[in-house]
Each structure stands twice: as C-alpha cells, then as structure tokens.
Design an enzyme around this catalytic site. Structure first.
Site, PDB file in Angstrom:
ATOM      1  N   HIS A 253      62.375  83.179  11.989  1.00 41.87           N
ATOM      2  CA  HIS A 253      63.465  84.062  12.409  1.00 41.87           C
ATOM      3  C   HIS A 253      64.082  83.635  13.741  1.00 41.87           C
ATOM      4  O   HIS A 253      64.778  84.432  14.374  1.00 41.87           O
ATOM      5  CB  HIS A 253      62.972  85.513  12.501  1.00 41.87           C
ATOM      6  CG  HIS A 253      62.684  86.117  11.150  1.00 41.87           C
ATOM      7  ND1 HIS A 253      61.959  87.273  10.976  1.00 41.87           N
ATOM      8  CD2 HIS A 253      63.020  85.708   9.901  1.00 41.87           C
ATOM      9  CE1 HIS A 253      61.874  87.562   9.681  1.00 41.87           C
ATOM     10  NE2 HIS A 253      62.496  86.612   9.007  1.00 41.87           N
TER      11      HIS A 253
ATOM     12  N   GLN B 236      57.267  85.193  12.148  1.00 41.32           N
ATOM     13  CA  GLN B 236      58.550  85.898  12.149  1.00 41.32           C
ATOM     14  C   GLN B 236      58.937  86.251  13.582  1.00 41.32           C
ATOM     15  O   GLN B 236      60.035  86.741  13.823  1.00 41.32           O
ATOM     16  CB  GLN B 236      58.437  87.196  11.343  1.00 41.32           C
ATOM     17  CG  GLN B 236      58.115  86.968   9.887  1.00 41.32           C
ATOM     18  CD  GLN B 236      57.734  88.277   9.219  1.00 41.32           C
ATOM     19  OE1 GLN B 236      58.589  89.026   8.756  1.00 41.32           O
ATOM     20  NE2 GLN B 236      56.450  88.563   9.148  1.00 41.32           N
TER      21      GLN B 236
HETATM   22  P1  OAD Z   1      57.087  95.402  11.977  1.00 44.24           P
HETATM   23  O1  OAD Z   1      57.331  96.118  13.256  1.00 44.24           O
HETATM   24  O2  OAD Z   1      57.880  95.767  10.784  1.00 44.24           O
HETATM   25  O3  OAD Z   1      55.550  95.557  11.553  1.00 44.24           O
HETATM   26  C1  OAD Z   1      54.524  95.313  12.464  1.00 44.24           C
HETATM   27  C2  OAD Z   1      53.209  95.498  11.742  1.00 44.24           C
HETATM   28  O4  OAD Z   1      52.170  95.196  12.661  1.00 44.24           O
HETATM   29  C3  OAD Z   1      52.945  96.897  11.214  1.00 44.24           C
HETATM   30  O5  OAD Z   1      52.468  96.826   9.872  1.00 44.24           O
HETATM   31  C4  OAD Z   1      51.867  97.446  12.146  1.00 44.24           C
HETATM   32  O6  OAD Z   1      50.945  98.299  11.470  1.00 44.24           O
HETATM   33  C5  OAD Z   1      51.159  96.181  12.553  1.00 44.24           C
HETATM   34  N1  OAD Z   1      50.514  96.258  13.879  1.00 44.24           N
HETATM   35  C6  OAD Z   1      50.917  96.949  14.965  1.00 44.24           C
HETATM   36  N2  OAD Z   1      50.075  96.752  15.995  1.00 44.24           N
HETATM   37  C7  OAD Z   1      49.094  95.915  15.543  1.00 44.24           C
HETATM   38  C8  OAD Z   1      47.927  95.343  16.135  1.00 44.24           C
HETATM   39  N3  OAD Z   1      47.579  95.582  17.406  1.00 44.24           N
HETATM   40  N4  OAD Z   1      47.148  94.548  15.352  1.00 44.24           N
HETATM   41  C9  OAD Z   1      47.488  94.293  14.062  1.00 44.24           C
HETATM   42  N5  OAD Z   1      48.575  94.803  13.462  1.00 44.24           N
HETATM   43  C10 OAD Z   1      49.382  95.596  14.194  1.00 44.24           C
HETATM   44  O7  OAD Z   1      57.228  93.833  12.312  1.00 44.24           O
HETATM   45  P2  OAD Z   1      57.430  92.613  11.337  1.00 44.24           P
HETATM   46  O8  OAD Z   1      56.766  92.811  10.029  1.00 44.24           O
HETATM   47  O9  OAD Z   1      57.109  91.387  12.116  1.00 44.24           O
HETATM   48  O10 OAD Z   1      63.333  90.166  11.872  1.00 44.24           O
HETATM   49  O11 OAD Z   1      58.997  92.641  11.135  1.00 44.24           O
HETATM   50  C11 OAD Z   1      59.595  91.659  10.355  1.00 44.24           C
HETATM   51  C12 OAD Z   1      60.983  91.363  10.856  1.00 44.24           C
HETATM   52  O12 OAD Z   1      61.710  92.573  10.965  1.00 44.24           O
HETATM   53  C13 OAD Z   1      61.068  90.790  12.244  1.00 44.24           C
HETATM   54  O13 OAD Z   1      60.821  89.406  12.322  1.00 44.24           O
HETATM   55  C14 OAD Z   1      62.477  91.059  12.607  1.00 44.24           C
HETATM   56  C15 OAD Z   1      62.626  92.472  12.064  1.00 44.24           C
HETATM   57  O14 OAD Z   1      63.831  92.745  11.518  1.00 44.24           O
HETATM   58  C16 OAD Z   1      64.360  89.566  12.482  1.00 44.24           C
HETATM   59  O15 OAD Z   1      64.578  89.642  13.665  1.00 44.24           O
HETATM   60  C17 OAD Z   1      65.199  88.766  11.545  1.00 44.24           C
END
Ligand code: OAD
Length: 239
Positions: free
Chosen positions: A115, A90
């Site tokens: 994305h 993503q």
């Molecule tokens: P999020 O910011 O929603 O979630 C990030 C996740 O990574 C969280 O569950 C954190 O707990 C976890 N996390 C943080 N640091 C970490 C680490 N060092 N090791 C492992 N895990 C860690 O990001 P996404 O799920 O990628 O879409 O967000 C999905 C989409 O939302 C993105 O692609 C973007 C946004 O809207 C678009 O741009 C269309």
C-alpha cells in the site's frame, strides 16, 4: 513438518503497540476522517491541502515510534530462515524496514509495502518515486516533470496495490502463509489467504481477535502481536 517458502502478510495491528493507530475504529472513522475524504484520488483532486496534511502528520509521527518485539521477531526470522521469505505489509510506516536494518536478512528475503510508504513521494506526471522525509506542500513541484506534483507514495482506494505480480508468484509456491494484525477488510490483501490455500499452503492467523476471514485459516493465535509473534517465530525456528 518443515517449510521452504514462507509468505507473511502484516497489517496495522503489528504496529499498534509501537503507538501507530490502526484504521478501523468503532465509530467508523479513520484516524478522525472519513476514508473518502483523505484516501482516494478524488479527495486529493478536491482538497489536496487536507490530504497532504493528513499524510504529513502521519509521516512526522514516524519520528516518535520504534519497531516493537513483533517487528524484531520477524527480522530475526528473516535473518535465520533458510528458504524463501516474502514479507508483504499493508503498512505505510517504516517499522519493518528499521527492524530489518538492525538485523540484516538472509538472501532469500524480500519486503513489499503493497500500500506504499510514507517515506516516499511520487510524481503525478511521470510516476517516478523518490525518498521523502519532509512535509509535502499542497502543490509540491515535482523534480521529475514540469507538469507534475509530488504526492504521497500511498495506494489510495481505487488504485492498484504495488508489486502484485511478485506477491502472486510467491503465493503460488508458498507452503506457509501467516497473516498478522489485519482485519481482513481490504482487498486484494484480504484475499491472499485464499490464494495461499489454493497453492496448498498451511495458513495461520495472528491477531488480537479472530478477523473477518478467520475461518480461512488452519490455525489462529490470538493476543497482542508483541507476545504471539515472538512465540510463533521461536516455534518455527525450532522445527
Ligand atoms: P485495521 O485497522 O483494519 O485492522 C487492524 C487489525 O489489527 C484488527 O483486526 C485488530 O484486531 C488487530 N490488532 C489491533 N491491535 C493489535 C495488537 N496489538 N496485536 C495484534 N493485532 C492487533 O488495519 P488493516 O487490516 O491493516 O489501506 O487495514 C488494511 C488497510 O486498510 C490499510 O493498509 C489501509 C486501510 O485502508 C490503505 O491505506 C490503502
């Protein structure tokens, strides 16, 4: 058990330790902005300067970050995996791409940025996509069409993620699905685990903490991606 067909989904958490901020902060803001102000087609129509500036800053930031141990472990896995391996990210950064350039993958591997990508631009009139490393101007003339502008090649809210037919086909035959560093808040990415389950795949989540969809996974490995991902890859390659 050995696996033949692997699908891995990654999110912002895999790039966090490289210094790329994740999206969902406790204050509900998205890198200092409301999502609807910077990541929707309506925002681009209303205030193209704000939207281009937001993505220009993020594109420039790529010059300051490097792939981390989790990206490199997946590149190692892609080089040594004998079956099919689809990596769906993503993330719009290029950290997976750079890790795989350092360690070339085996033939069954492919990478999809569902994305979009910061290092690509898209013509608003023709839909054509080109590599892009510089800032984009507010109204950047398209080289592809006299009526077009270049916009970031990013999937905004309300737009269809890319290559969904390829992802769906891989999920139908996958026997191992792994989700890494994603909160499970954004569909359709958050629903891929259900598709994998329907296909009978084993499902594993690797994240800092249990995500919103944690109950959908057969196994959860919690902690920093730079530790959990290399451990998991080592285990998988030793099977
Ligand atoms: P999020 O910011 O929603 O979630 C990030 C996740 O990574 C969280 O569950 C954190 O707990 C976890 N996390 C943080 N640091 C970490 C680490 N060092 N090791 C492992 N895990 C860690 O990001 P996404 O799920 O990628 O879409 O967000 C999905 C989409 O939302 C993105 O692609 C973007 C946004 O809207 C678009 O741009 C269309």
């Amino acid at each position: 058990m050995t696996y033949n067909s692997l699908v891995i989904l990654t999110g912002a958490g895999i790039s966090a330790e490289s210094g790329v901020p994740t999206f969902r902060a406790d204050d509900g803001l998205w890198m200092g902005h409301r999502i609807e102000d910077v990541a929707t087609p309506e925002a681009y129509a209303r205030d193209p300067a704000l939207v281009q500036d937001f993505y220009n800053k993020r594109r420039r930031q790529l010059g300051e970050v490097q792939p981390n141990a989790a990206h490199r472990a997946l590149a190692e896995l892609a080089a040594r995996w004998k079956g099919d391996f689809l990596l769906v990210t993503q993330n719009v950064d290029d950290l997976h791409d750079r890790a795989h350039a350092e360690t070339p993958p085996a033939t069954g591997f492919s990478l999809i940025h569902m994305h979009g990508e910061l290092l690509k631009a898209r013509c608003t009139a023709s839909g054509r996509v080109c590599d892009w490393v510089e800032d984009l101007d507010v109204r950047h003339d398209s080289p592809f069409h006299p009526d077009g502008w270049l916009r970031p090649h990013i999937v905004w809210f309300g737009e269809m993620p890319l290559a969904m037919h390829v992802i769906d086909a891989a999920l139908e035959r996958c026997d191992l699905f792994v989700s890494i560093g994603t909160s499970g808040a954004v569909y359709p990415a958050a629903g891929l685990v259900q598709q994998a389950r329907r296909a009978g795949a084993r499902t594993v989540e690797i994240n800092l903490e249990p995500s919103q969809g944690a109950r959908q996974f057969d196994e959860g490995l919690y902690g920093p991606a730079t530790e959990r991902v290399p451990e998991f890859v080592e285990r998988l390659l030793q099977r």
